[in-house]
Design a protein around this motif. Sequence first.
Motif, PDB file in Angstrom:
ATOM      1  N   TRP A  23       0.721  -1.152  -0.257  1.00  0.00           N
ATOM      2  CA  TRP A  23       0.346   0.244  -0.087  1.00  0.00           C
ATOM      3  C   TRP A  23       1.058   1.212   0.094  1.00  0.00           C
ATOM      4  O   TRP A  23       0.772   2.182  -0.981  1.00  0.00           O
ATOM      5  N   ALA A  24       2.293   1.364   1.068  1.00  0.00           N
ATOM      6  CA  ALA A  24       2.869   2.321   1.299  1.00  0.00           C
ATOM      7  C   ALA A  24       3.762   2.600   0.179  1.00  0.00           C
ATOM      8  O   ALA A  24       3.668   3.887  -0.612  1.00  0.00           O
ATOM      9  N   ALA A  27       1.258   3.818  -2.940  1.00  0.00           N
ATOM     10  CA  ALA A  27       1.417   5.218  -2.405  1.00  0.00           C
ATOM     11  C   ALA A  27       2.263   6.056  -3.435  1.00  0.00           C
ATOM     12  O   ALA A  27       2.019   7.220  -3.418  1.00  0.00           O
ATOM     13  N   TYR A  28       3.126   5.935  -2.784  1.00  0.00           N
ATOM     14  CA  TYR A  28       4.873   6.643  -3.518  1.00  0.00           C
ATOM     15  C   TYR A  28       4.634   7.202  -5.424  1.00  0.00           C
ATOM     16  O   TYR A  28       4.928   7.753  -5.723  1.00  0.00           O
ATOM     17  N   HIS A  30       2.278   5.304  -7.508  1.00  0.00           N
ATOM     18  CA  HIS A  30       0.938   6.196  -8.513  1.00  0.00           C
ATOM     19  C   HIS A  30      -0.434   6.253  -7.231  1.00  0.00           C
ATOM     20  O   HIS A  30      -0.934   5.414  -6.666  1.00  0.00           O
ATOM     21  N   PRO A  31      -0.080   7.736  -7.096  1.00  0.00           N
ATOM     22  CA  PRO A  31      -1.319   8.448  -5.657  1.00  0.00           C
ATOM     23  C   PRO A  31      -3.373   7.777  -6.223  1.00  0.00           C
ATOM     24  O   PRO A  31      -3.594   6.921  -5.900  1.00  0.00           O
ATOM     25  N   ASP A  32      -2.820   7.136  -7.740  1.00  0.00           N
ATOM     26  CA  ASP A  32      -4.150   7.159  -8.327  1.00  0.00           C
ATOM     27  C   ASP A  32      -4.822   6.212  -8.281  1.00  0.00           C
ATOM     28  O   ASP A  32      -6.350   5.189  -7.875  1.00  0.00           O
ATOM     29  N   ARG A  33      -4.034   5.117  -8.414  1.00  0.00           N
ATOM     30  CA  ARG A  33      -4.396   3.439  -8.122  1.00  0.00           C
ATOM     31  C   ARG A  33      -4.709   3.392  -6.345  1.00  0.00           C
ATOM     32  O   ARG A  33      -4.865   2.723  -6.575  1.00  0.00           O
ATOM     33  N   VAL A  34      -3.816   3.686  -6.031  1.00  0.00           N
ATOM     34  CA  VAL A  34      -4.096   3.817  -4.190  1.00  0.00           C
ATOM     35  C   VAL A  34      -6.146   3.799  -3.943  1.00  0.00           C
ATOM     36  O   VAL A  34      -6.697   3.779  -3.394  1.00  0.00           O
ATOM     37  N   ILE A  35      -6.112   4.358  -4.792  1.00  0.00           N
ATOM     38  CA  ILE A  35      -7.779   4.987  -4.249  1.00  0.00           C
ATOM     39  C   ILE A  35      -8.859   4.420  -5.254  1.00  0.00           C
ATOM     40  O   ILE A  35      -9.585   4.588  -4.974  1.00  0.00           O
ATOM     41  N   ARG A  50     -10.505   7.436   5.118  1.00  0.00           N
ATOM     42  CA  ARG A  50      -8.946   8.501   5.211  1.00  0.00           C
ATOM     43  C   ARG A  50      -8.009   9.550   6.236  1.00  0.00           C
ATOM     44  O   ARG A  50      -9.388   9.693   6.973  1.00  0.00           O
TER      45      ARG A  50
END
Length: 50
Positions: A23-24, A27-28, A30-35, A50
Amino acid sequence: MSRVVRIVLFVAGAVVLGFLTTWAFLAYLHPDRVIDFATMLQMCGIPLSR
């Protein structure tokens, strides 16, 4: 504590640690993929905040 319980706890801890690490990393990079992933988890019935 029995050997089976220790193995189950170790495996569960490894899965949680792997999940958080992935997850981390996502997030580093591809922030959009985490969403998108969080949305998928919520659709599966796993509540996230969130």
